[in-house]
Design a protein around this motif. Structure first.
Motif, short mmCIF file in Angstrom:
data_model
loop_
_atom_site.label_atom_id
_atom_site.label_comp_id
_atom_site.label_asym_id
_atom_site.label_seq_id
_atom_site.Cartn_x
_atom_site.Cartn_y
_atom_site.Cartn_z
N LEU A 138 2.01 -3.33 -5.87
CA LEU A 138 2.52 -4.72 -5.87
C LEU A 138 3.69 -4.83 -6.83
O LEU A 138 3.79 -4.08 -7.81
CB LEU A 138 1.41 -5.67 -6.32
N ARG A 141 5.30 -8.71 -11.26
CA ARG A 141 4.80 -10.06 -11.55
C ARG A 141 3.50 -10.33 -10.78
O ARG A 141 2.54 -10.86 -11.36
CB ARG A 141 5.88 -11.07 -11.19
N GLN A 142 3.48 -9.99 -9.51
CA GLN A 142 2.27 -10.21 -8.72
C GLN A 142 1.12 -9.35 -9.26
O GLN A 142 -0.03 -9.79 -9.34
CB GLN A 142 2.51 -9.89 -7.25
N ARG A 143 1.43 -8.11 -9.59
CA ARG A 143 0.40 -7.21 -10.12
C ARG A 143 -0.19 -7.79 -11.40
O ARG A 143 -1.40 -7.82 -11.58
CB ARG A 143 0.98 -5.82 -10.37
N ALA A 173 1.92 -16.85 -6.14
CA ALA A 173 2.14 -15.41 -6.33
C ALA A 173 0.85 -14.63 -6.02
O ALA A 173 0.90 -13.58 -5.38
CB ALA A 173 2.60 -15.12 -7.76
N VAL A 174 -0.30 -15.14 -6.45
CA VAL A 174 -1.57 -14.47 -6.18
C VAL A 174 -1.85 -14.50 -4.68
O VAL A 174 -2.32 -13.51 -4.10
CB VAL A 174 -2.72 -15.10 -7.00
N ARG A 176 0.35 -14.52 -2.22
CA ARG A 176 1.21 -13.50 -1.59
C ARG A 176 0.69 -12.09 -1.89
O ARG A 176 0.69 -11.22 -1.01
CB ARG A 176 2.65 -13.65 -2.08
N ALA A 177 0.25 -11.86 -3.10
CA ALA A 177 -0.27 -10.54 -3.48
C ALA A 177 -1.52 -10.21 -2.67
O ALA A 177 -1.67 -9.08 -2.16
CB ALA A 177 -0.59 -10.50 -4.98
#
Length: 191
Positions: A138, A141-143, A173-174, A176-177
């Protein structure tokens, strides 16, 4: 595998010879010797073809029965392992084809009868390793947000505060991740 008390299968002996053998005189004494000598190796082969040790024993018994029936027709007894391995594979393939007809795909897995089975520790570790590799792919930022939310078990507000962003940014963001993780080929179930 029980081959210490005479022929592997008296039914097969009757089919091969037309009459049942006397318990102390098997129809083919070399067959009994062969099974005693090669049985453990053949059982390992059967176990590599099935997931269940009991199924492997049944598979080997079936293959040995077929071999016993054909014993007098097998010309080269030096190639017996190959003959039995072929019988194992053919029998397993037949079982798989028959079972495939009886099984139907469904959206949800049924609950196992009598409670959940113990998960295989090796499979659990393999899944954890695959998940971690997917998380590492990922974007940074998402990670970070996924790790804080799901590995560190922080709330969305705590994650937002720690990273200096809004709660909405964490949520999107979470989301999308998680979408990327669902699409990761290494985590996709085998179809």
């Amino acid at each position: 595998m029980t081959s210490t008390a005479g022929p592997v299968c008296t039914g097969a002996s009757t089919a091969a010879t037309g009459h049942p053998p006397h318990p102390s005189h098997p129809a083919y004494p070399s067959f009994t010797s062969y099974v005693r000598a090669r049985g453990p190796v053949l059982l390992r082969t059967a176990r590599s073809l099935t997931a269940n040790p009991c199924d492997a024993e049944d598979l080997l018994q079936t293959a040995l029965t077929k071999t016993y029936v054909a014993w007098s027709r097998i010309e080269d007894h030096r190639a017996l392992d190959g003959y039995v391995r072929r019988a194992l594979v053919n029998t397993r393939t037949s079982q798989w084809r028959k079972r495939k007809v009886d099984e139907f795909a469904c959206e949800e897995l049924p609950e196992p009868a009598g409670g959940a089975a113990e998960p295989d520790p090796a499979e659990q570790q393999a899944l954890r390793d695959a998940m971690w590799r997917a998380v590492m792919r990922l974007p940074d930022r998402q990670r970070a947000m996924v790790v804080l939310r799901y590995y560190e078990d922080l709330s969305e507000a705590q994650t937002a505060e720690m990273l200096g962003v809004s709660v909405g940014t964490v949520k999107s963001a979470v989301s999308r991740a998680l979408g990327k993780l669902r699409e990761d080929p290494e985590l996709s179930p085998v179809r």
